[in-house]
Design a protein around this motif. Structure first.
Motif, mmCIF file in Angstrom:
data_model
loop_
_atom_site.group_PDB
_atom_site.id
_atom_site.type_symbol
_atom_site.label_atom_id
_atom_site.label_comp_id
_atom_site.label_asym_id
_atom_site.label_seq_id
_atom_site.Cartn_x
_atom_site.Cartn_y
_atom_site.Cartn_z
ATOM 1 N N ASN A 244 0.868 -1.185 0.107
ATOM 2 C CA ASN A 244 0.001 -0.035 -0.156
ATOM 3 C C ASN A 244 0.799 1.285 0.007
ATOM 4 O O ASN A 244 0.342 2.351 0.187
ATOM 5 N N ALA A 245 2.169 1.081 -0.122
ATOM 6 C CA ALA A 245 3.025 2.244 -0.112
ATOM 7 C C ALA A 245 2.945 3.011 -1.590
ATOM 8 O O ALA A 245 2.510 2.240 -2.426
ATOM 9 N N PRO A 246 3.332 4.352 -1.507
ATOM 10 C CA PRO A 246 3.597 4.846 -2.676
ATOM 11 C C PRO A 246 4.441 4.404 -3.630
ATOM 12 O O PRO A 246 5.542 3.700 -3.154
ATOM 13 N N GLU A 247 4.422 4.277 -5.126
ATOM 14 C CA GLU A 247 5.264 3.754 -6.005
ATOM 15 C C GLU A 247 6.528 4.202 -5.885
ATOM 16 O O GLU A 247 7.419 3.584 -5.997
ATOM 17 N N GLU A 248 6.992 5.439 -5.487
ATOM 18 C CA GLU A 248 8.154 6.122 -5.251
ATOM 19 C C GLU A 248 8.863 5.348 -4.045
ATOM 20 O O GLU A 248 10.254 5.078 -4.056
ATOM 21 N N VAL A 249 8.167 4.879 -2.890
ATOM 22 C CA VAL A 249 8.502 4.331 -1.615
ATOM 23 C C VAL A 249 8.916 2.826 -2.217
ATOM 24 O O VAL A 249 9.997 2.322 -1.733
ATOM 25 N N GLN A 250 8.149 2.195 -2.809
ATOM 26 C CA GLN A 250 8.242 0.778 -3.505
ATOM 27 C C GLN A 250 9.402 0.628 -4.097
ATOM 28 O O GLN A 250 10.331 -0.447 -3.998
ATOM 29 N N GLN A 251 9.878 1.696 -4.912
ATOM 30 C CA GLN A 251 11.010 1.708 -5.703
ATOM 31 C C GLN A 251 12.204 1.782 -4.787
ATOM 32 O O GLN A 251 13.527 0.979 -5.438
ATOM 33 N N GLN A 252 12.193 2.104 -3.589
ATOM 34 C CA GLN A 252 13.604 2.219 -2.922
ATOM 35 C C GLN A 252 13.742 1.020 -2.211
ATOM 36 O O GLN A 252 14.758 0.841 -1.242
ATOM 37 N N ALA A 253 12.740 0.041 -2.093
ATOM 38 C CA ALA A 253 12.732 -1.270 -1.033
ATOM 39 C C ALA A 253 13.352 -2.097 -1.773
ATOM 40 O O ALA A 253 13.290 -2.502 -3.185
ATOM 41 N N GLN A 254 13.842 -2.919 -1.077
ATOM 42 C CA GLN A 254 14.558 -4.497 -1.696
ATOM 43 C C GLN A 254 13.258 -5.401 -1.699
ATOM 44 O O GLN A 254 13.707 -6.342 -2.877
ATOM 45 N N TRP A 255 12.498 -5.273 -1.278
ATOM 46 C CA TRP A 255 11.326 -6.152 -1.215
ATOM 47 C C TRP A 255 9.866 -5.368 -1.101
ATOM 48 O O TRP A 255 9.891 -4.586 -0.164
ATOM 49 N N VAL A 256 8.882 -5.738 -1.718
ATOM 50 C CA VAL A 256 7.691 -5.187 -1.506
ATOM 51 C C VAL A 256 6.693 -6.280 -0.847
ATOM 52 O O VAL A 256 6.590 -7.440 -1.589
ATOM 53 N N ALA A 257 6.026 -6.169 -0.030
ATOM 54 C CA ALA A 257 5.479 -6.819 0.747
ATOM 55 C C ALA A 257 3.769 -6.890 0.564
ATOM 56 O O ALA A 257 3.426 -5.753 -0.195
ATOM 57 N N PRO A 258 2.973 -7.785 0.665
ATOM 58 C CA PRO A 258 1.529 -7.530 0.479
ATOM 59 C C PRO A 258 0.937 -6.096 1.188
ATOM 60 O O PRO A 258 1.750 -5.540 2.013
ATOM 61 N N THR A 259 -0.236 -5.822 1.083
ATOM 62 C CA THR A 259 -0.644 -4.492 1.808
ATOM 63 C C THR A 259 -0.962 -4.903 3.293
ATOM 64 O O THR A 259 -0.903 -6.121 3.762
ATOM 65 N N VAL A 260 -1.108 -3.816 4.015
ATOM 66 C CA VAL A 260 -1.383 -3.871 5.295
ATOM 67 C C VAL A 260 -2.565 -4.673 5.837
ATOM 68 O O VAL A 260 -2.671 -5.630 6.674
ATOM 69 N N GLU A 261 -3.606 -4.325 4.919
ATOM 70 C CA GLU A 261 -4.903 -5.428 5.236
ATOM 71 C C GLU A 261 -4.692 -6.795 4.871
ATOM 72 O O GLU A 261 -5.612 -7.504 5.031
ATOM 73 N N GLN A 262 -3.787 -6.864 4.122
ATOM 74 C CA GLN A 262 -3.301 -8.502 3.667
ATOM 75 C C GLN A 262 -2.260 -9.162 4.693
ATOM 76 O O GLN A 262 -1.651 -10.028 4.353
ATOM 77 N N ASP A 263 -2.165 -8.286 5.959
ATOM 78 C CA ASP A 263 -1.140 -8.699 6.673
ATOM 79 C C ASP A 263 0.301 -9.024 6.060
ATOM 80 O O ASP A 263 0.905 -9.993 6.469
ATOM 81 N N GLY A 264 0.731 -8.146 5.232
ATOM 82 C CA GLY A 264 1.852 -7.775 4.586
ATOM 83 C C GLY A 264 3.090 -7.881 5.416
ATOM 84 O O GLY A 264 3.915 -8.641 4.982
ATOM 85 N N ALA A 265 3.100 -7.345 6.720
ATOM 86 C CA ALA A 265 4.192 -7.485 7.452
ATOM 87 C C ALA A 265 4.346 -8.695 7.866
ATOM 88 O O ALA A 265 5.983 -9.345 7.794
ATOM 89 N N ALA A 266 3.445 -9.620 8.122
ATOM 90 C CA ALA A 266 3.631 -11.213 8.481
ATOM 91 C C ALA A 266 4.198 -12.031 7.323
ATOM 92 O O ALA A 266 5.084 -12.670 7.514
ATOM 93 N N ALA A 267 3.660 -11.473 6.207
ATOM 94 C CA ALA A 267 4.175 -12.387 4.844
ATOM 95 C C ALA A 267 5.609 -11.961 4.584
ATOM 96 O O ALA A 267 6.639 -12.769 4.447
#
Length: 274
Positions: A244-267
């Protein structure tokens, strides 16, 4: 990067481990506790007030100092030791207030000053009411916020439901102030935030990892969902952005998780650390 290198996991709250419910869901808590059993320490880094973040710090069972106010306030809840506190210089707070109170902006913004972990506002607006219902912290209405500035604020926040306005204000103020004068960011699309230039989550996580724990960036994994998380995502050996992060934030990450409502942190924790 070996998964076994990670010794510290740092988590943002809103949009990362807590979604619409304003609580951490059971699968996320369970996964955090599993990673702690492996010997990985867990810390919270949030834009929230220290008092507002405490229940999340307790829920994840963190034994480390809590990073609040985008890194402007780092305190150990166990010992009450305040490790770091950077406030917005009074001259800067006054200049921001002058800007927010120009005729074209005044009626469109709710302005918050955070002083000594209390929330001060001009008046209680619907946006402020929604904010303090979510944070669990009552607001103190003072009329003129200049009256609060005997003590410098930890953070200055301007809220508006007009996300384009928040974006254009951020762009405009980033042209007026250098990063050496103020740290300016958005934590959600409706929040413009200003802190001392030494206060951002990246510098706070660096302090916690290197000064408190004696670790290196490659021993750290961070997870966040917005522009105020960019610095800590860039600092860490493994930086994770939420779906659920903005695209510009996702581009800086090494890994993109599912969204918070999909329990992305756990994944993300299960995939990268377990």
């Amino acid at each position: 990067m070996q998964q076994s290198d990670i010794q510290l996991l740092v988590l943002d709250i809103d949009g990362t481990i807590a979604g619409k419910s304003n609580d951490i869901r059971e699968p996320v808590i369970r996964t955090i506790h599993r990673v702690q059993k492996q010997g990985i320490q867990v810390a919270i880094a949030t834009g929230r007030m220290y008092r507002s973040a405490l229940r999340f710090h307790e829920a994840v069972g963190s034994t480390l100092p809590l990073i609040a106010y985008q890194g402007a306030w780092i305190q150990d809840p166990k010992t009450q030791t305040l490790h770091k506190h950077w406030a917005v210089p009074k001259t800067m707070a006054l200049a921001l207030l002058d800007y927010f109170e120009t005729p074209e902006l005044r009626s469109l913004l709710s302005v918050h000053f955070y002083i000594d972990d209390q929330l001060y506002v001009r008046e209680i607006t619907p946006e402020t009411k929604a904010y303090f219902e979510r944070s669990g912290i009552p607001a103190i209405a003072v009329g003129d916020l200049r009256s609060t500035l005997a003590t410098e604020p930890t953070k200055v926040l301007a809220l508006s439901d007009d996300t384009d306005l928040i974006g254009s204000m951020l762009g405009s103020l980033q042209k007026q102030y250098t990063p050496a004068e103020l740290y300016l960011t958005k934590s959600v699309a409706t929040f413009f935030e200003a802190t001392h230039p030494a206060a951002n989550k990246g510098l706070a996580v660096k302090y916690l990892a290197e000064e408190v724990l004696g670790l290196k960036p490659e021993n750290v994994m961070t997870m966040g969902d917005n522009f105020n998380d960019l610095e800590m995502i860039q600092y860490a050996g493994i930086g994770v952005a939420m779906g659920n992060a903005p695209e510009e934030v996702q581009q800086q990450a090494q890994w993109v998780a599912p969204t918070v409502e999909q329990d992305g942190a756990a994944a993300a924790i299960a995939e990268l650390l377990l």
